[in-house]
Design an enzyme around this catalytic site. Sequence first.
Site, short mmCIF file in Angstrom:
data_model
loop_
_atom_site.label_atom_id
_atom_site.label_comp_id
_atom_site.label_asym_id
_atom_site.label_seq_id
_atom_site.Cartn_x
_atom_site.Cartn_y
_atom_site.Cartn_z
N ARG A 124 0.90 -1.16 0.00
CA ARG A 124 0.00 0.00 0.00
C ARG A 124 0.94 1.21 0.00
O ARG A 124 1.43 1.61 1.05
CB ARG A 124 -0.90 -0.02 1.22
CG ARG A 124 -1.81 -1.25 1.31
CD ARG A 124 -2.88 -1.05 2.37
NE ARG A 124 -3.50 -2.28 2.82
CZ ARG A 124 -4.47 -2.94 2.19
NH1 ARG A 124 -4.92 -2.49 1.04
NH2 ARG A 124 -4.99 -4.04 2.69
N GLY A 156 -8.91 1.37 -4.04
CA GLY A 156 -7.88 2.38 -3.80
C GLY A 156 -6.83 2.34 -4.90
O GLY A 156 -6.40 3.38 -5.42
N SER A 157 -6.43 1.13 -5.27
CA SER A 157 -5.39 0.98 -6.30
C SER A 157 -5.89 1.45 -7.66
O SER A 157 -5.15 2.06 -8.43
CB SER A 157 -4.98 -0.49 -6.42
OG SER A 157 -4.61 -0.98 -5.17
N SER A 200 -9.54 -8.07 -5.24
CA SER A 200 -9.91 -7.71 -3.86
C SER A 200 -10.83 -8.78 -3.32
O SER A 200 -11.74 -9.23 -4.02
CB SER A 200 -10.63 -6.36 -3.84
OG SER A 200 -11.22 -6.16 -2.58
N ASP A 202 -12.93 -8.20 -1.12
CA ASP A 202 -14.11 -7.52 -0.55
C ASP A 202 -15.33 -7.51 -1.47
O ASP A 202 -16.44 -7.29 -1.00
CB ASP A 202 -13.75 -6.07 -0.19
CG ASP A 202 -12.60 -5.99 0.81
OD1 ASP A 202 -12.40 -6.97 1.55
OD2 ASP A 202 -11.92 -4.96 0.84
N ARG A 328 -18.95 -17.21 22.25
CA ARG A 328 -17.54 -16.95 21.97
C ARG A 328 -17.44 -16.03 20.74
O ARG A 328 -18.31 -16.05 19.88
CB ARG A 328 -16.79 -18.24 21.62
CG ARG A 328 -16.79 -19.29 22.72
CD ARG A 328 -15.85 -18.89 23.86
NE ARG A 328 -15.68 -19.96 24.82
CZ ARG A 328 -16.53 -20.25 25.82
NH1 ARG A 328 -17.64 -19.53 25.97
NH2 ARG A 328 -16.29 -21.25 26.64
#
Length: 416
Positions: A124, A156-157, A200, A202, A328
């Site tokens: 990055r 972003g890239s 990505s 995402d 948990r």
Amino acid sequence: MKIAILTSGGDSAGMNAVVRAAVKTGILRGCETWVVREGYEGLVRGNTGDSPPAHKDLPQLADGVDTQFVDNLRFGDGDLLKNGLGDYAGTKGRSLKGRYIVRVGWDDVRYWLAEGGTLIGTARSAAFRTHEGRLSAAHNMIKEGIDALMVCGGDGSLTGADIFRSEWPSLVDELKSLGRVTESQATRHAHLKIVGLVGSIDNDMSMTDLTIGAPTALQRICEAIDNINSTAFSHSRAFVLEVMGRHCGWLALLAGVAGGADFIFIPEKPPKSPWEDEMCAAISHHREVGKRKTIVIIAEGAHDHELNPIRADYVKDVLTERLGLDTRVTTLGHTQRGGRPCAWDRILPTLQGIEAIEALLEATPETPSYMIGVQENSITRVPLMEAVATTKAVSTAIEAKDFATAMSLRDPEFCE
Ligand code: F6P
């Protein structure tokens, strides 16, 4: 045409398949193929040999990164540095120290289809976000005679790629006036050809249905839920799982469906307050009808209507205190991102890598830079600038608490 390929931002499964497809297609179409190591950072550093980096503020990469790169290229039956990478660049069998823009051939990308992460490295890059850094990147590309750049990375890239292309003519002018490039170099490199591929986990990019690496990450999360389910079922426990995705809920939502979750938090559609009541009512109902286990999934970027983050520990406390569930928390972290790409993360980057080369070969100064996507099972070219702007509009809408717009921009069918 001399084409350079780089991977940038967070690594994702399938990035190596992109490089492989682009190198092989480029060679078959008569191009010279190059890779840029360490993402935009490598472009900024260029081929400096052992001399210090041009940009004084460059962060130093960890010692031994070059050795690590060489080691990364050893797969069972061959040392690819000896067999290939660096061969053209005259560094065959030698360290790549100080060389970030390297010509590669067919053999260099052998066996890359099934490898996780990115073998050419990524970063990055803070330097590339500065004018000085982009000037240095442009200079290094021109020095190596690179005509076209292929970038595989996240939003972003690709935003960086979009800025780079729009600034390119003024960067070339500046380099010319500084005497760092000649008149003929400036003429030859008057325009930058650029193409983006979305790497990505995402799946957060607009104007494409699927990003490279997202299917593998989804698979990893499903496997993790399957594993957790054994304990959840055995002890009749509740588990709160935090998954990646930055500002996008795709991984959380799809993993929730695939893993049989009871409640899912995603940034694009925050639950109405008091969401604690809604969540407890849903889970109580599931328990009443006979479920022995409870799975709650939180996208890391999830928040409530007022944009307060949904914290896993808080959700755990609510389940424990209100419903008396033995609960948990598990944060899956980077186990979601790495490892071998699933079949779809080999097929998609291969088809897109081929398309990206074709897009570069057809590019003219008048055509927009394209982002290669996939829509309704067809590989597509969409204007990079528009895809970047639409993706940004989703985050802007979320920040403005306009969730309906965020959903409609993201993908109405996915969010409903
Ligand atoms: O964009 C990919 C991603 O894995 C996100 O899901 C996550 O928020 C981020 O990168 C983590 O970044 P890093 O690896 O730098 O911690």
